[in-house]
Design a protein around this motif. Sequence first.
Motif, PDB file in Angstrom:
ATOM      1  N   ALA A   1       0.832  -1.212   0.000  1.00  0.00           N
ATOM      2  CA  ALA A   1       0.000   0.000   0.000  1.00  0.00           C
ATOM      3  C   ALA A   1       0.865   1.260   0.000  1.00  0.00           C
ATOM      4  O   ALA A   1       0.424   2.318  -0.447  1.00  0.00           O
ATOM      5  CB  ALA A   1      -0.918  -0.006   1.214  1.00  0.00           C
ATOM      6  N   LYS A   2       2.088   1.140   0.505  1.00  0.00           N
ATOM      7  CA  LYS A   2       3.012   2.281   0.561  1.00  0.00           C
ATOM      8  C   LYS A   2       4.126   2.174  -0.472  1.00  0.00           C
ATOM      9  O   LYS A   2       5.057   2.990  -0.458  1.00  0.00           O
ATOM     10  CB  LYS A   2       3.617   2.396   1.960  1.00  0.00           C
ATOM     11  N   ASN A   3       4.051   1.156  -1.323  1.00  0.00           N
ATOM     12  CA  ASN A   3       5.098   0.950  -2.342  1.00  0.00           C
ATOM     13  C   ASN A   3       6.492   0.907  -1.718  1.00  0.00           C
ATOM     14  O   ASN A   3       7.454   1.451  -2.280  1.00  0.00           O
ATOM     15  CB  ASN A   3       5.061   2.059  -3.404  1.00  0.00           C
ATOM     16  N   THR A   4       6.600   0.255  -0.580  1.00  0.00           N
ATOM     17  CA  THR A   4       7.849   0.300   0.184  1.00  0.00           C
ATOM     18  C   THR A   4       8.276  -1.089   0.630  1.00  0.00           C
ATOM     19  O   THR A   4       7.450  -1.893   1.067  1.00  0.00           O
ATOM     20  CB  THR A   4       7.696   1.219   1.411  1.00  0.00           C
ATOM     21  N   VAL A   5       9.571  -1.342   0.533  1.00  0.00           N
ATOM     22  CA  VAL A   5      10.173  -2.538   1.098  1.00  0.00           C
ATOM     23  C   VAL A   5      11.173  -2.100   2.163  1.00  0.00           C
ATOM     24  O   VAL A   5      11.813  -1.058   2.034  1.00  0.00           O
ATOM     25  CB  VAL A   5      10.847  -3.408   0.012  1.00  0.00           C
ATOM     26  N   TYR A   6      11.264  -2.879   3.218  1.00  0.00           N
ATOM     27  CA  TYR A   6      12.114  -2.546   4.361  1.00  0.00           C
ATOM     28  C   TYR A   6      13.155  -3.635   4.583  1.00  0.00           C
ATOM     29  O   TYR A   6      12.956  -4.796   4.231  1.00  0.00           O
ATOM     30  CB  TYR A   6      11.267  -2.416   5.628  1.00  0.00           C
TER      31      TYR A   6
END
Length: 121
Positions: free
Chosen positions: A74-79
Motif C-alpha cells: 500500500a506504501k510501495n515500500t520494502v524494508y
Amino acid sequence: VQLQASGGGLAQAGDSLRLSCVASDRTFSSYGMGWFRQAPGKEREFVAVISWSGIVTNYSDSVKGRFTISRDNAKNTVYLQMNSLKPEDTAVYYCGASVGVRTTPNLYKYWGQGTLVTVSS
C-alpha cells in the motif's frame, strides 16, 4: 519503476538500523524485491529477497536471524530491518526489483541508488 533507498548511516556493532526503499508507482506490488550490498573492492552480494505477496522470503547465511525483510504494498515500500549489526555489514545497500524471487543481481530489472551503512566496532 524508480526506487529510492534510504535509512543508512553510522552504527556501532550491536546496533540496529532500518532501511527503506520506496518505489515510484504501483507496479511495485507485482515485483519481487531484494536487498543487496556492495563493500569496497567487492562484488555486489545478495542479502535478502521477498516475493510480491510478502509470503516468501530468503536470506543470505551471513544475515539470517539478524535481518528481516518486509514490504508494504500500500506504501510501495520494502524494508530491511537490520539488528545485531557487525562491522562486516559495512557496505552500500541497494534495493532492486525483479520478476519472481531472485538472489542473483543480474536478474534484477530495476535498482535504487544505494544507501551507505557503516558499522564500527
